[in-house]
Design a protein around this motif. Structure first.
Motif, PDB file in Angstrom:
ATOM      1  N   GLN A 196       0.809  -1.228   0.000  1.00 27.62           N
ATOM      2  CA  GLN A 196       0.000   0.000   0.000  1.00 27.62           C
ATOM      3  C   GLN A 196       0.841   1.277   0.000  1.00 27.62           C
ATOM      4  O   GLN A 196       0.380   2.333   0.433  1.00 27.62           O
ATOM      5  N   VAL A 197       2.088   1.178  -0.444  1.00 24.20           N
ATOM      6  CA  VAL A 197       2.940   2.365  -0.593  1.00 24.20           C
ATOM      7  C   VAL A 197       3.277   2.483  -2.072  1.00 24.20           C
ATOM      8  O   VAL A 197       3.956   1.616  -2.624  1.00 24.20           O
ATOM      9  N   PHE A 198       2.794   3.539  -2.692  1.00 28.77           N
ATOM     10  CA  PHE A 198       2.939   3.682  -4.134  1.00 28.77           C
ATOM     11  C   PHE A 198       3.875   4.843  -4.482  1.00 28.77           C
ATOM     12  O   PHE A 198       3.599   5.640  -5.367  1.00 28.77           O
ATOM     13  N   ASP A 199       4.977   4.914  -3.731  1.00 27.57           N
ATOM     14  CA  ASP A 199       6.035   5.859  -4.057  1.00 27.57           C
ATOM     15  C   ASP A 199       6.646   5.479  -5.404  1.00 27.57           C
ATOM     16  O   ASP A 199       6.532   4.329  -5.858  1.00 27.57           O
ATOM     17  N   ALA A 200       7.331   6.450  -6.012  1.00 32.37           N
ATOM     18  CA  ALA A 200       7.933   6.203  -7.327  1.00 32.37           C
ATOM     19  C   ALA A 200       8.871   5.002  -7.300  1.00 32.37           C
ATOM     20  O   ALA A 200       8.870   4.170  -8.211  1.00 32.37           O
ATOM     21  N   ARG A 201       9.676   4.893  -6.233  1.00 33.62           N
ATOM     22  CA  ARG A 201      10.638   3.796  -6.162  1.00 33.62           C
ATOM     23  C   ARG A 201       9.926   2.441  -6.124  1.00 33.62           C
ATOM     24  O   ARG A 201      10.317   1.502  -6.800  1.00 33.62           O
ATOM     25  N   ASN A 202       8.886   2.325  -5.306  1.00 36.42           N
ATOM     26  CA  ASN A 202       8.154   1.061  -5.202  1.00 36.42           C
ATOM     27  C   ASN A 202       7.512   0.680  -6.532  1.00 36.42           C
ATOM     28  O   ASN A 202       7.549  -0.483  -6.948  1.00 36.42           O
ATOM     29  N   ILE A 203       6.939   1.681  -7.197  1.00 39.04           N
ATOM     30  CA  ILE A 203       6.284   1.414  -8.482  1.00 39.04           C
ATOM     31  C   ILE A 203       7.317   1.040  -9.549  1.00 39.04           C
ATOM     32  O   ILE A 203       7.149   0.065 -10.287  1.00 39.04           O
ATOM     33  N   VAL A 204       8.404   1.819  -9.622  1.00 37.52           N
ATOM     34  CA  VAL A 204       9.428   1.542 -10.642  1.00 37.52           C
ATOM     35  C   VAL A 204      10.043   0.165 -10.428  1.00 37.52           C
ATOM     36  O   VAL A 204      10.215  -0.604 -11.385  1.00 37.52           O
ATOM     37  N   ALA A 205      10.382  -0.173  -9.188  1.00 35.57           N
ATOM     38  CA  ALA A 205      10.985  -1.486  -8.910  1.00 35.57           C
ATOM     39  C   ALA A 205      10.042  -2.610  -9.326  1.00 35.57           C
ATOM     40  O   ALA A 205      10.467  -3.600  -9.946  1.00 35.57           O
ATOM     41  N   SER A 206       8.763  -2.472  -8.998  1.00 37.55           N
ATOM     42  CA  SER A 206       7.787  -3.499  -9.362  1.00 37.55           C
ATOM     43  C   SER A 206       7.627  -3.601 -10.874  1.00 37.55           C
ATOM     44  O   SER A 206       7.557  -4.695 -11.433  1.00 37.55           O
ATOM     45  N   VAL A 207       7.563  -2.451 -11.532  1.00 35.56           N
ATOM     46  CA  VAL A 207       7.403  -2.443 -12.990  1.00 35.56           C
ATOM     47  C   VAL A 207       8.601  -3.092 -13.676  1.00 35.56           C
ATOM     48  O   VAL A 207       8.445  -3.863 -14.637  1.00 35.56           O
ATOM     49  N   LEU A 208       9.801  -2.805 -13.196  1.00 37.43           N
ATOM     50  CA  LEU A 208      10.997  -3.413 -13.801  1.00 37.43           C
ATOM     51  C   LEU A 208      10.955  -4.932 -13.679  1.00 37.43           C
ATOM     52  O   LEU A 208      11.283  -5.647 -14.637  1.00 37.43           O
ATOM     53  N   VAL A 209      10.568  -5.431 -12.515  1.00 35.41           N
ATOM     54  CA  VAL A 209      10.457  -6.882 -12.336  1.00 35.41           C
ATOM     55  C   VAL A 209       9.370  -7.443 -13.250  1.00 35.41           C
ATOM     56  O   VAL A 209       9.568  -8.484 -13.891  1.00 35.41           O
ATOM     57  N   MET A 210       8.243  -6.761 -13.335  1.00 29.80           N
ATOM     58  CA  MET A 210       7.136  -7.265 -14.152  1.00 29.80           C
ATOM     59  C   MET A 210       7.464  -7.221 -15.647  1.00 29.80           C
ATOM     60  O   MET A 210       7.079  -8.126 -16.399  1.00 29.80           O
ATOM     61  N   VAL A 211       8.189  -6.201 -16.076  1.00 30.66           N
ATOM     62  CA  VAL A 211       8.624  -6.134 -17.478  1.00 30.66           C
ATOM     63  C   VAL A 211       9.585  -7.277 -17.780  1.00 30.66           C
ATOM     64  O   VAL A 211       9.478  -7.953 -18.813  1.00 30.66           O
ATOM     65  N   TRP A 212      10.548  -7.473 -16.879  1.00 32.40           N
ATOM     66  CA  TRP A 212      11.505  -8.578 -17.064  1.00 32.40           C
ATOM     67  C   TRP A 212      10.775  -9.915 -17.107  1.00 32.40           C
ATOM     68  O   TRP A 212      11.040 -10.756 -17.974  1.00 32.40           O
TER      69      TRP A 212
END
Length: 334
Positions: free
Chosen positions: A59-75
Protein backbone atom coordinates in the motif's frame (compact mmCIF):
# COMPACT_ATOMS: atom_id res chain seq x y z
CA UNK A 1 -2.51 3.92 3.46
CA UNK A 2 -0.80 1.60 5.92
CA UNK A 3 0.74 -1.63 4.62
CA UNK A 4 -1.29 -4.79 5.14
CA UNK A 5 0.30 -7.22 7.59
CA UNK A 6 0.04 -10.78 6.27
CA UNK A 7 1.54 -13.61 8.37
CA UNK A 8 4.81 -11.76 9.03
CA UNK A 9 6.40 -8.31 8.79
CA UNK A 10 8.58 -9.25 5.83
CA UNK A 11 6.00 -10.93 3.52
CA UNK A 12 8.25 -13.99 3.50
CA UNK A 13 5.50 -16.46 4.38
CA UNK A 14 2.81 -15.15 2.03
CA UNK A 15 5.20 -14.97 -0.95
CA UNK A 16 6.42 -18.49 -0.22
CA UNK A 17 2.89 -19.87 0.08
CA UNK A 18 1.78 -18.20 -3.16
CA UNK A 19 4.88 -19.46 -4.96
CA UNK A 20 4.46 -23.03 -3.70
CA UNK A 21 0.77 -23.07 -4.64
CA UNK A 22 1.37 -21.64 -8.12
CA UNK A 23 4.32 -23.92 -8.92
CA UNK A 24 2.62 -27.04 -7.59
CA UNK A 25 -0.43 -26.26 -9.73
CA UNK A 26 1.88 -25.95 -12.72
CA UNK A 27 3.60 -29.21 -11.81
CA UNK A 28 0.25 -31.03 -11.48
CA UNK A 29 -0.79 -29.89 -14.95
CA UNK A 30 2.60 -30.60 -16.56
CA UNK A 31 2.89 -34.04 -14.93
CA UNK A 32 -0.68 -35.09 -15.69
CA UNK A 33 -0.55 -34.01 -19.33
CA UNK A 34 3.17 -34.85 -19.76
CA UNK A 35 4.07 -31.71 -21.64
CA UNK A 36 6.42 -28.75 -21.29
CA UNK A 37 4.33 -25.86 -22.57
CA UNK A 38 3.86 -24.13 -19.20
CA UNK A 39 7.03 -25.08 -17.33
CA UNK A 40 9.17 -22.00 -18.02
CA UNK A 41 6.12 -19.76 -18.37
CA UNK A 42 5.06 -20.68 -14.83
CA UNK A 43 8.47 -19.72 -13.49
CA UNK A 44 8.66 -16.35 -15.24
CA UNK A 45 5.07 -15.33 -14.56
CA UNK A 46 5.50 -16.14 -10.85
CA UNK A 47 7.87 -13.15 -10.56
CA UNK A 48 5.14 -10.90 -11.98
CA UNK A 49 2.62 -12.21 -9.45
CA UNK A 50 4.90 -11.65 -6.44
CA UNK A 51 5.93 -8.14 -7.52
CA UNK A 52 2.32 -7.07 -8.02
CA UNK A 53 1.04 -8.85 -4.91
CA UNK A 54 3.58 -7.31 -2.53
CA UNK A 55 3.13 -3.85 -4.09
CA UNK A 56 -0.62 -4.03 -3.47
CA UNK A 57 -0.23 -5.45 0.03
CA UNK A 58 2.37 -2.82 0.94
CA UNK A 59 0.00 0.00 0.00
CA UNK A 60 2.94 2.36 -0.59
CA UNK A 61 2.94 3.68 -4.13
CA UNK A 62 6.03 5.86 -4.06
CA UNK A 63 7.93 6.20 -7.33
CA UNK A 64 10.64 3.80 -6.16
CA UNK A 65 8.15 1.06 -5.20
CA UNK A 66 6.28 1.41 -8.48
CA UNK A 67 9.43 1.54 -10.64
CA UNK A 68 10.99 -1.49 -8.91
CA UNK A 69 7.79 -3.50 -9.36
CA UNK A 70 7.40 -2.44 -12.99
CA UNK A 71 11.00 -3.41 -13.80
CA UNK A 72 10.46 -6.88 -12.34
CA UNK A 73 7.14 -7.27 -14.15
CA UNK A 74 8.62 -6.13 -17.48
CA UNK A 75 11.50 -8.58 -17.06
CA UNK A 76 9.13 -11.39 -16.09
CA UNK A 77 6.68 -10.69 -18.93
CA UNK A 78 9.40 -10.74 -21.57
CA UNK A 79 11.02 -13.88 -20.20
CA UNK A 80 7.78 -15.83 -19.70
CA UNK A 81 6.36 -14.68 -23.03
CA UNK A 82 9.48 -15.50 -25.01
CA UNK A 83 9.93 -18.92 -23.44
CA UNK A 84 6.28 -19.78 -23.98
CA UNK A 85 6.46 -18.65 -27.61
CA UNK A 86 9.63 -20.65 -28.19
CA UNK A 87 8.35 -23.89 -26.69
CA UNK A 88 5.08 -23.58 -28.64
CA UNK A 89 7.09 -23.24 -31.85
CA UNK A 90 9.44 -26.11 -30.93
CA UNK A 91 6.70 -28.41 -29.63
CA UNK A 92 8.65 -29.61 -26.58
CA UNK A 93 11.66 -28.85 -24.41
CA UNK A 94 14.46 -31.39 -24.74
CA UNK A 95 15.81 -30.45 -21.28
CA UNK A 96 13.01 -32.50 -19.74
CA UNK A 97 13.26 -35.59 -21.94
CA UNK A 98 15.12 -37.58 -19.27
CA UNK A 99 12.97 -36.51 -16.30
CA UNK A 100 9.48 -35.85 -17.67
CA UNK A 101 8.30 -39.41 -17.03
CA UNK A 102 9.94 -39.69 -13.57
CA UNK A 103 7.71 -38.21 -10.88
CA UNK A 104 10.34 -37.29 -8.28
CA UNK A 105 12.91 -36.03 -10.78
CA UNK A 106 10.32 -33.85 -12.48
CA UNK A 107 8.98 -32.66 -9.12
CA UNK A 108 12.53 -31.80 -8.09
CA UNK A 109 12.79 -29.34 -10.97
CA UNK A 110 9.62 -27.58 -9.81
CA UNK A 111 10.87 -27.42 -6.23
CA UNK A 112 14.02 -25.80 -7.55
CA UNK A 113 11.87 -23.32 -9.43
CA UNK A 114 10.09 -22.43 -6.16
CA UNK A 115 13.44 -21.69 -4.52
CA UNK A 116 14.57 -19.65 -7.52
CA UNK A 117 11.47 -17.45 -7.77
CA UNK A 118 11.07 -16.83 -4.05
CA UNK A 119 14.75 -16.06 -3.41
CA UNK A 120 15.35 -13.85 -6.42
CA UNK A 121 12.18 -11.83 -5.70
CA UNK A 122 13.42 -10.82 -2.24
CA UNK A 123 14.50 -7.23 -3.07
CA UNK A 124 10.98 -6.16 -4.09
CA UNK A 125 9.44 -8.29 -1.35
CA UNK A 126 11.52 -6.47 1.27
CA UNK A 127 10.95 -3.05 -0.31
CA UNK A 128 7.17 -3.45 -0.06
CA UNK A 129 7.14 -5.15 3.36
CA UNK A 130 5.69 -3.50 6.51
CA UNK A 131 9.14 -3.62 8.12
CA UNK A 132 10.41 -1.10 5.55
CA UNK A 133 7.18 0.78 4.82
CA UNK A 134 6.45 1.55 8.50
CA UNK A 135 9.73 3.42 9.01
CA UNK A 136 8.38 6.86 8.11
CA UNK A 137 10.28 9.28 5.87
CA UNK A 138 12.35 7.74 3.11
CA UNK A 139 14.63 9.29 0.48
CA UNK A 140 12.77 10.51 -2.59
CA UNK A 141 13.22 8.64 -5.82
CA UNK A 142 16.12 9.89 -7.95
CA UNK A 143 19.18 9.24 -5.79
CA UNK A 144 22.39 8.27 -7.54
CA UNK A 145 21.81 4.68 -6.41
CA UNK A 146 18.31 4.71 -7.92
CA UNK A 147 19.61 5.98 -11.24
CA UNK A 148 22.48 3.51 -11.27
CA UNK A 149 20.10 0.64 -10.50
CA UNK A 150 17.73 1.56 -13.32
CA UNK A 151 20.62 1.96 -15.78
CA UNK A 152 22.18 -1.40 -14.82
CA UNK A 153 18.77 -3.07 -15.15
CA UNK A 154 18.12 -1.44 -18.54
CA UNK A 155 21.51 -2.52 -19.92
CA UNK A 156 20.97 -6.07 -18.68
CA UNK A 157 17.43 -6.24 -20.05
CA UNK A 158 18.53 -5.00 -23.47
CA UNK A 159 21.40 -7.51 -23.59
CA UNK A 160 19.20 -10.43 -22.52
CA UNK A 161 16.33 -9.51 -24.86
CA UNK A 162 18.55 -8.83 -27.87
CA UNK A 163 20.51 -12.05 -27.40
CA UNK A 164 17.36 -14.19 -27.23
CA UNK A 165 15.84 -12.51 -30.30
CA UNK A 166 19.02 -12.76 -32.34
CA UNK A 167 19.59 -16.44 -31.63
CA UNK A 168 15.97 -17.36 -32.30
CA UNK A 169 15.94 -15.33 -35.54
CA UNK A 170 19.10 -16.89 -36.93
CA UNK A 171 18.02 -20.40 -35.92
CA UNK A 172 14.71 -19.93 -37.71
CA UNK A 173 16.65 -18.91 -40.83
CA UNK A 174 18.79 -22.01 -40.57
CA UNK A 175 22.02 -20.21 -39.76
CA UNK A 176 24.68 -20.73 -38.61
CA UNK A 177 25.53 -24.23 -39.90
CA UNK A 178 25.25 -26.94 -37.25
CA UNK A 179 28.99 -27.57 -37.43
CA UNK A 180 29.83 -24.03 -36.31
CA UNK A 181 29.24 -22.25 -32.96
CA UNK A 182 26.71 -19.44 -32.97
CA UNK A 183 28.49 -16.07 -33.17
CA UNK A 184 26.08 -13.61 -34.71
CA UNK A 185 25.15 -10.21 -33.29
CA UNK A 186 26.17 -9.66 -29.67
CA UNK A 187 26.99 -13.37 -29.44
CA UNK A 188 30.31 -12.39 -31.02
CA UNK A 189 31.26 -10.77 -27.73
CA UNK A 190 29.99 -13.40 -25.31
CA UNK A 191 29.21 -17.10 -25.44
CA UNK A 192 26.25 -16.57 -23.08
CA UNK A 193 24.94 -12.98 -23.25
CA UNK A 194 21.44 -13.85 -21.88
CA UNK A 195 23.02 -15.03 -18.62
CA UNK A 196 25.11 -11.87 -18.38
CA UNK A 197 22.03 -9.74 -19.02
CA UNK A 198 19.97 -11.54 -16.38
CA UNK A 199 22.70 -11.09 -13.78
CA UNK A 200 22.82 -7.36 -14.51
CA UNK A 201 19.03 -7.07 -14.25
CA UNK A 202 18.90 -8.42 -10.71
CA UNK A 203 21.89 -6.44 -9.48
CA UNK A 204 20.16 -3.35 -10.84
CA UNK A 205 16.87 -4.16 -9.10
CA UNK A 206 18.66 -4.74 -5.81
CA UNK A 207 20.53 -1.43 -6.10
CA UNK A 208 17.22 0.35 -6.63
CA UNK A 209 15.44 -1.41 -3.76
CA UNK A 210 18.06 -0.72 -1.08
CA UNK A 211 17.97 3.07 -1.37
CA UNK A 212 15.68 3.46 1.71
CA UNK A 213 18.44 1.84 3.79
CA UNK A 214 20.47 5.05 3.42
CA UNK A 215 17.89 6.99 5.42
CA UNK A 216 19.05 7.69 8.96
CA UNK A 217 15.56 7.23 10.43
CA UNK A 218 15.06 3.71 9.10
CA UNK A 219 15.10 0.93 11.69
CA UNK A 220 17.96 -1.53 11.98
CA UNK A 221 15.64 -4.42 11.13
CA UNK A 222 14.54 -2.66 7.94
CA UNK A 223 18.15 -1.98 6.96
CA UNK A 224 19.05 -5.61 7.58
CA UNK A 225 16.10 -6.77 5.47
CA UNK A 226 17.05 -4.55 2.54
CA UNK A 227 20.77 -5.27 2.60
CA UNK A 228 20.09 -8.96 3.25
CA UNK A 229 18.11 -9.16 0.01
CA UNK A 230 21.50 -9.10 -1.75
CA UNK A 231 21.00 -12.86 -1.67
CA UNK A 232 18.87 -12.31 -4.79
CA UNK A 233 21.57 -11.11 -7.23
CA UNK A 234 24.19 -13.28 -5.53
CA UNK A 235 21.97 -16.35 -5.94
CA UNK A 236 21.30 -15.42 -9.58
CA UNK A 237 25.01 -15.02 -10.28
CA UNK A 238 25.99 -18.29 -8.59
CA UNK A 239 23.12 -20.22 -10.17
CA UNK A 240 24.00 -19.11 -13.68
CA UNK A 241 27.75 -19.50 -13.21
CA UNK A 242 27.86 -22.76 -11.26
CA UNK A 243 24.38 -24.34 -11.43
CA UNK A 244 21.84 -24.46 -14.22
CA UNK A 245 23.61 -21.94 -16.44
CA UNK A 246 27.15 -22.15 -17.78
CA UNK A 247 28.01 -25.70 -16.61
CA UNK A 248 24.94 -27.22 -18.28
CA UNK A 249 25.54 -25.30 -21.51
CA UNK A 250 29.30 -25.28 -22.06
CA UNK A 251 30.31 -28.95 -21.73
CA UNK A 252 27.46 -30.38 -23.82
CA UNK A 253 28.31 -27.89 -26.57
CA UNK A 254 31.96 -28.85 -26.43
CA UNK A 255 31.02 -32.52 -26.53
CA UNK A 256 28.87 -31.94 -29.62
CA UNK A 257 31.70 -30.35 -31.59
CA UNK A 258 34.22 -32.91 -30.38
CA UNK A 259 32.05 -35.78 -31.64
CA UNK A 260 31.59 -34.01 -34.96
CA UNK A 261 35.33 -34.48 -35.48
CA UNK A 262 36.08 -37.68 -33.51
CA UNK A 263 32.83 -39.55 -32.88
CA UNK A 264 31.53 -42.69 -34.62
CA UNK A 265 29.47 -40.50 -36.95
CA UNK A 266 32.07 -37.76 -37.42
CA UNK A 267 30.93 -35.34 -40.10
CA UNK A 268 33.47 -32.49 -39.96
CA UNK A 269 37.14 -33.12 -39.08
CA UNK A 270 37.73 -29.44 -38.46
CA UNK A 271 34.73 -28.76 -36.21
CA UNK A 272 36.58 -29.37 -32.92
CA UNK A 273 39.55 -27.13 -33.80
CA UNK A 274 37.22 -24.39 -34.98
CA UNK A 275 35.27 -24.62 -31.73
CA UNK A 276 38.49 -24.35 -29.69
CA UNK A 277 39.43 -21.25 -31.67
CA UNK A 278 35.97 -19.84 -30.90
CA UNK A 279 36.55 -20.41 -27.16
CA UNK A 280 39.95 -18.76 -27.32
CA UNK A 281 38.58 -15.49 -28.73
CA UNK A 282 35.11 -15.26 -27.15
CA UNK A 283 34.42 -14.33 -23.53
CA UNK A 284 32.38 -16.90 -21.62
CA UNK A 285 30.02 -14.39 -19.97
CA UNK A 286 30.90 -10.67 -19.94
CA UNK A 287 30.53 -8.91 -23.29
CA UNK A 288 34.02 -8.07 -24.47
CA UNK A 289 35.65 -7.33 -27.88
CA UNK A 290 37.12 -10.44 -29.45
CA UNK A 291 40.35 -8.84 -30.64
CA UNK A 292 41.25 -7.85 -27.10
CA UNK A 293 40.02 -11.03 -25.44
CA UNK A 294 42.04 -13.23 -27.78
CA UNK A 295 45.38 -11.69 -26.79
CA UNK A 296 44.85 -12.09 -23.05
CA UNK A 297 46.80 -14.93 -21.40
CA UNK A 298 44.87 -17.92 -20.11
CA UNK A 299 45.38 -17.00 -16.44
CA UNK A 300 43.70 -13.65 -17.04
CA UNK A 301 40.76 -15.24 -18.86
CA UNK A 302 40.25 -17.54 -15.90
CA UNK A 303 40.81 -15.08 -13.06
CA UNK A 304 39.30 -11.88 -14.50
CA UNK A 305 36.72 -13.19 -16.96
CA UNK A 306 35.98 -16.39 -14.98
CA UNK A 307 36.36 -18.71 -17.96
CA UNK A 308 36.95 -21.60 -15.59
CA UNK A 309 38.16 -25.14 -16.43
CA UNK A 310 34.94 -26.63 -14.99
CA UNK A 311 33.06 -25.29 -18.01
CA UNK A 312 35.30 -26.81 -20.62
CA UNK A 313 35.06 -30.14 -22.38
CA UNK A 314 38.52 -31.64 -21.82
CA UNK A 315 39.66 -33.67 -24.81
CA UNK A 316 41.94 -35.93 -22.76
CA UNK A 317 39.64 -36.34 -19.77
CA UNK A 318 36.21 -36.36 -21.42
CA UNK A 319 36.92 -37.36 -25.03
CA UNK A 320 37.20 -41.11 -24.57
CA UNK A 321 34.06 -41.30 -22.46
CA UNK A 322 32.11 -39.23 -24.99
CA UNK A 323 33.14 -41.47 -27.88
CA UNK A 324 32.25 -44.61 -25.90
CA UNK A 325 28.82 -43.24 -25.04
CA UNK A 326 28.22 -42.27 -28.67
CA UNK A 327 29.23 -45.75 -29.85
CA UNK A 328 26.92 -47.41 -27.34
CA UNK A 329 24.07 -45.16 -28.40
CA UNK A 330 24.74 -45.98 -32.03
CA UNK A 331 24.65 -49.73 -31.33
CA UNK A 332 21.42 -49.27 -29.40
CA UNK A 333 19.80 -47.56 -32.37
CA UNK A 334 20.79 -50.34 -34.77
Amino acid sequence: MAPTNVLDQYYLAITLLVTVAYQMLGFAIAWTLQFDKITDFTGGSNFFILALLTLLLGQVFDARNIVASVLVMVWATRLAGFLLFRVLKMGSDTRFDDIRAHFWKFAGFWVGQILWVWTVSLPVTMLHSPTVNNTGVRPSFGTSRDIAGVVVWAVGWLIESTADIQKYYYKQKGTPPKNKPFDKGIWKWSRHPPYFGEILCWWGIWMLCISPATNGTISSSAKSALYGSVVSPVFTTLLLMFGSGLPTAEKPTGKKFYLMSHGPKASDPGAWKEYQAFLDKTSVLVLFPRRLYKIFPKWMKRSVFLDLPIYQFNEKKDGGKAIKEAEEAERGNN
